[in-house]
Scaffold this active site. Structure first.
Site, short mmCIF file in Angstrom:
data_model
loop_
_atom_site.label_atom_id
_atom_site.label_comp_id
_atom_site.label_asym_id
_atom_site.label_seq_id
_atom_site.Cartn_x
_atom_site.Cartn_y
_atom_site.Cartn_z
N ASP A 183 -26.18 19.78 12.06
CA ASP A 183 -25.27 19.83 10.91
C ASP A 183 -23.90 19.34 11.37
OD1 ASP A 183 -24.08 20.60 8.34
OD2 ASP A 183 -25.92 21.73 8.07
N HIS A 254 -24.04 15.74 6.26
CA HIS A 254 -24.08 16.83 7.25
C HIS A 254 -24.30 16.30 8.66
CE1 HIS A 254 -23.72 20.29 4.62
NE2 HIS A 254 -24.61 19.79 3.78
N GLU A 317 -26.42 17.50 -0.23
CA GLU A 317 -24.96 17.52 -0.17
C GLU A 317 -24.39 16.33 0.58
OE1 GLU A 317 -24.30 22.34 -0.44
OE2 GLU A 317 -24.48 21.46 1.56
C1 ACM Z 1 -28.46 23.66 1.02
O1 ACM Z 1 -28.29 24.87 0.85
N1 ACM Z 1 -27.43 22.85 1.13
C2 ACM Z 1 -29.78 23.10 1.09
#
Ligand code: ACM
Length: 550
Positions: A183, A254, A317
């Site tokens: 991440d 991410h 995201e």
């Molecule tokens: C997530 O909670 N961004 C998959």
């Protein structure tokens, strides 16, 4: 008092007692399960519990036989499903038959639960009674995917704590550990071709304390990674407990930790540090062929380490603002005949999906993938509640349900002001217990696409295994039952079994959240969270999924 609740339990007469002469016998194919059972029973009982092999083709003089007196007999019964088992405890002995080794293993887990909770201690308890009431249990799981996702990127979890978590999963008959390995704030897996991923990306200079923007950092470096040998050990340890480890390598968002090591794979190409703050970050991967090649190289090493058929590649995201502002990305889109940035992300995931499927793997991605075309065979993790599950199953894709409102175990556990760093809406134990992975509006054919569900444990605000215990349990116990047990669920029936189960967790040393609220040392006084009311959370989620295409 078994948890998860088994299919049927029939009480018998009398008890079987473990004694210094009790033995464990199993056919050769179940040697691993027999050894595991002995190793699980020995520390607390102090008994030798020797293991013997039952030869194929029946009884021979002097050899072990099925159902001998004073024996725990393991066996295979082809008429049962692979994860189903039949456990019979009688005064004379115990038999555990499974459709496959996994079923036998679950029967062994149930046998442990029939013993006093002290069986989970690692040394003998004075005066303990190792007798088991006679009983017949028939059992099989409702879903094939009974998972927990552990975010080891936001806070690294040392290997021994991962192994302990695997044992806790196995105790709950969970069978998929989804490891969120990369991440913005850290990259946790050694990739030999790209050593800077561990030299640079595996640690950050400090961590934000608190859930609000502008929260200060703690001034303390945080890091850690699993070597490839560590990964092999985790995967092997899990496999011995019939748990598949599904790796997740996040892309194209991410990725800030990766960009700290290899900025050339970013849109701006500018040097950047591993992130020290939580949230959604605009620095994302670029869409060059060389970046796809980088991720394919990484995945090649990942596939070598994880035998799982499923490989998670994130996809959630990913802000597209840098792509939209970047002339080179515009040029790439023109060359590929792509007009929307959302479709560029679909293109990106399709390249990765093709790489995986050519190697016999199935791509798993978060439900943002549904904002564009999705390669055939992809599995969708539906997190923004159930819209993704409904859309994916309707479009013919397999689904793993993990909706925030019941399955996000980083969410605060009540409305109390002393919940530690409270984020989002409350998810109580009864909320978690009510988790229903199959959306009611699906037809039977569509519902068959729901492989199961999982709990997600995001660790921005969990900086130790102790804190993970607090957030995970007993909500994960409730979710394990939601994923295993068939039939109606009634919390008032569950609660007394949970009370008994907590004694098991106490014996293991799990620092779960008590129903009375956090203990003083589980609170984080003065550290701001970001609590949201249920309705507001629902509105927020409903807006997020508007981009999903039917
Ligand atoms: C997530 O909670 N961004 C998959």
């Amino acid at each position: 008092m078994l948890l998860p609740r088994p299919h049927t339990v029939t009480a018998g007469a009398g008890r079987f007692t473990l004694t210094p002469t009790t033995t464990i016998a199993a056919p050769e194919a179940l040697t691993a399960e027999a050894i595991w059972l002995g190793s699980a029973l020995r520390p607390a009982t102090g008994l030798p519990l020797p293991h013997s092999v039952i030869p194929e083709g029946g009884v021979m003089p002097g050899a072990s036989a099925r159902d001998a007196a004073g024996q725990i007999t393991l066996g295979l019964d082809g008429s049962l499903g692979a994860e189903a088992y039949r456990l019979t405890v009688a005064e004379r002995g115990v038999t555990i038959d499974g459709g496959g080794a996994a079923g036998v293993f679950y029967g062994c887990q149930s046998l442990l639960q029939l013993l006093p909770p002290e069986i989970y201690r690692r040394a003998t308890t004075p005066g303990a009674d190792w007798s088991i009431p006679a009983v017949a249990v028939q059992d099989s799981p409702r879903f094939g995917w009974r998972g927990a996702m552990l975010d080891v990127a936001r806070h690294f979890m040392p290997k021994h704590d991962v192994l302990r978590f695997i044992d806790l999963m196995a105790m709950h008959k969970l069978n998929v550990l989804h490891l969120h390995l990369t991440d913005d704030q850290g990259w946790r897996i050694e990739i030999t071709k790209y050593p800077r991923l561990t030299d640079v990306s595996s640690w950050r200079s400090e961590s934000q304390v608190g859930a609000q923007e502008g929260c200060p950092g703690d001034g303390r470096p945080h890091g850690g990674f699993y070597t490839q040998l560590d990964i092999r050990e985790i995967v092997g340890y899990a496999a011995a407990r019939h748990i598949t480890v599904v790796p997740e390598i996040e892309m194209p968002g991410h990725v800030q930790a990766m960009l700290a090591a290899y900025p050339e794979y970013g849109v701006t190409g500018k040097p950047i540090d591993v992130a020290t703050r939580w949230g959604i970050i605009e620095d994302v991967a670029n869409a060059e062929e060389s970046t796809i090649a980088f991720f394919c190289d990484v995945l090649d090493e990942v596939m070598e380490l994880f035998p799982s058929e499923f490989v998670h590649v994130g996809g959630d995201e990913c802000p597209r603002v840098q792509w939209a502002a970047d002339p080179r990305t515009e040029q790439l889109m023109r060359e590929r005949g792509i007009t929307r940035e959302a479709d560029l992300q679909s293109w990106f995931m399709a390249q990765i999906g093709a790489h995986l499927s050519a190697r016999g793997k199935r791509m798993v991605g978060w439900d943002e993938l549904l904002e564009g075309p999705v390669p055939e065979g992809t599995v969708i993790s539906s997190w923004r509640d159930m819209t993704g599950a409904v859309t994916a199953a309707t479009r013919g894709y397999d689904v793993i349900s993990c909706p925030t409102s019941v399955a996000y175990l980083d969410f605060r556990q009540s409305d109390r002001p002393d919940e530690p760093i409270p984020v989002a809406m409350p998810v109580t134990v009864p909320d978690a217990y009510a988790f229903e992975p199959v959306p009611p509006q699906l037809t039977a054919e569509q519902a068959a696409h729901v492989l199961g569900g999982q709990a997600n444990i995001w660790t921005e605000h969990m900086d130790s295994a102790r804190t993970v215990d607090f957030f995970a349990f007993p909500r994960l116990s409730a979710i394990a039952e939601a994923l295993w047990s068939r039939g109606d669920r009634d919390y008032t029936e569950f609660e007394p079994r949970l009370t008994e189960h907590l004694k098991r967790l106490d014996a293991i040393g799990v620092e779960y959240r008590h129903a009375s609220g956090p203990l003083p040392w589980q609170t984080r006084p003065g550290i701001p969270g970001r609590p949201v009311g249920r309705e507001e959370w629902q509105r927020f989620t409903d807006e997020l999924v508007l981009q999903i295409k039917d």
